[in-house]
Enzyme design. Structure first.
Site, PDB file in Angstrom:
ATOM      1  CD  GLN A  42      41.822  47.121  37.384  1.00 12.62           C
ATOM      2  OE1 GLN A  42      42.779  46.837  36.688  1.00 12.62           O
ATOM      3  NE2 GLN A  42      41.333  46.325  38.309  1.00 12.62           N
ATOM      4  CB  SER A  80      32.816  30.101  39.877  1.00 13.64           C
ATOM      5  OG  SER A  80      33.751  29.557  40.778  1.00 13.64           O
ATOM      6  CG  LEU A  84      36.983  28.960  45.564  1.00 15.49           C
ATOM      7  CD1 LEU A  84      37.337  27.923  44.516  1.00 15.49           C
ATOM      8  CD2 LEU A  84      36.419  28.287  46.816  1.00 15.49           C
ATOM      9  CD  GLN A  85      43.866  34.222  44.631  1.00 12.63           C
ATOM     10  OE1 GLN A  85      43.328  34.565  43.577  1.00 12.63           O
ATOM     11  NE2 GLN A  85      45.135  33.932  44.724  1.00 12.63           N
ATOM     12  N   GLY A  97      42.116  42.216  42.666  1.00 10.57           N
ATOM     13  CA  GLY A  97      40.921  41.381  42.804  1.00 10.57           C
ATOM     14  C   GLY A  97      39.608  42.047  42.452  1.00 10.57           C
ATOM     15  CD  GLU A  98      37.623  47.132  39.423  1.00  8.09           C
ATOM     16  OE1 GLU A  98      36.668  47.639  38.799  1.00  8.09           O
ATOM     17  OE2 GLU A  98      38.744  47.659  39.503  1.00  8.09           O
ATOM     18  NE  ARG A 150      40.157  37.453  42.848  1.00  9.30           N
ATOM     19  CZ  ARG A 150      41.275  37.659  43.538  1.00  9.30           C
ATOM     20  NH1 ARG A 150      41.397  37.170  44.750  1.00  9.30           N
ATOM     21  NH2 ARG A 150      42.245  38.366  43.011  1.00  9.30           N
ATOM     22  CD  GLU A 178      44.862  41.302  40.282  1.00 11.26           C
ATOM     23  OE1 GLU A 178      44.055  40.449  40.680  1.00 11.26           O
ATOM     24  OE2 GLU A 178      44.579  42.503  40.162  1.00 11.26           O
TER      25      GLU A 178
END
Length: 292
Positions: free
Chosen positions: A50, A66, A73-74, A93-94, A96, A127
């Site tokens: 990463q 959130s 949500l994703q 997505g780390e 999240r 990303e």
């Protein structure tokens, strides 16, 4: 090359967007090749490749709030972890995943795919680099790692992440800074603009120390880093302060170009000066001006 970049982008977007078209269902027994499913958080590891090393505390707190209110949500993107049967490694997505842990979730929606090492490495960089808040030093190190590990040229690295070659070249120049100055940029004590200005200094460490101690602007840092023989002559009279609109326009252009911009306006007529430090930057100016 551009086609390869777009292909990777479409592939990554498609993988991350699969579950958005339908409902994310909690089905732990589903095979790894299908849609999003809930994966226990304790079975997920971070990606050692990463490029992002710092996660903004305020942003994580906002994402945590959130998730507490609306859930994740994703889905994040995972691949089976090597040497650990039943565990997974994050490809994208780390943030999240971290925020979900802080929110107290025990599982997180994820897409699990069989992804080769090289592609997973490139996806992780794409990303992160395409997020506007990636630290400039992290970005420079990501480009360097991408080029070293996948044997990419600057042109190929730029195509992979959707940036111009000159942007990649100019960002990589930050790696020429002394380690201590790089750490200042990494920790947010110096901006990327300050770092680029300091690059031309005979003693970058000393200039960086003065910039931080005195709270100097990028322009002041450039003047401090400039060799004495290159210092501009003092004006005979006081310098007229620029209006807010002109100063804002200069700042906008500097953000876009990654170079120092000076606008002189006298009642609607004047000049724009762009100061470049490398041939790559000159090449980028010419490319932009001659673009049809």
């Amino acid at each position: 090359m551009a086609e390869n970049r777009r292909g990777l982008g479409r592939g990554l977007s498609a993988l991350l967007g699969e579950a958005e078209e339908g409902t994310v269902r909690s089905e732990p027994g589903r095979p790894a090749g299908e849609g999003a499913r809930e994966i226990p958080i304790e079975l997920i590891r971070r990606n050692p490749d990463q490029p992002r090393r710092r996660f903004d505390e305020a942003e994580l707190a906002e994402l945590e709030a959130s998730i507490r209110a609306s859930g994740v949500l994703q889905p994040i993107l995972l691949r089976p972890a090597k040497g650990a049967d039943g565990e997974y490694e994050i490809v994208a997505g780390e943030r999240r995943w971290r925020a979900a842990q802080r929110a107290g979730l025990t599982a997180i929606p994820a897409l699990v795919r069989q992804i080769a090492d090289g592609q997973a490495f490139e996806m992780a960089i794409v990303e992160n680099v395409q997020r506007a808040d990636l630290n400039a030093m992290e970005e420079a190190r990501a480009y360097s790692a991408l080029m070293e590990r996948l044997q990419y040229t600057q042109e190929q690295a730029a195509a992979a992440v959707g940036k111009s070659r000159s942007h990649v070249a100019n960002t990589l120049r930050l790696l020429q800074l002394p380690a201590a100055v790089q750490d200042h940029v990494l920790e947010g004590r110096l901006t990327a603009g300050h770092a680029r200005a300091i690059l031309s200094a005979a003693d970058p460490d000393a200039v960086a120390a003065q910039v931080m101690a005195r709270g100097l602007s990028v322009r002041e840092a450039e003047a401090l880093a400039r060799p004495r023989s290159d210092a501009p002559k003092k004006a005979s009279g006081p310098k007229k302060a620029k209006d807010a609109d002109t100063a804002a326009l200069e700042a906008d252009l500097e953000d876009v170009l990654g170079m120092s911009v000076d606008i002189t306006d006298n009642g609607g007529a004047g000049e724009v000066r762009i100061r470049y430090a490398t041939l790559e930057q000159l090449d980028e100016i010419c490319r932009r001006l001659t673009r049809v």
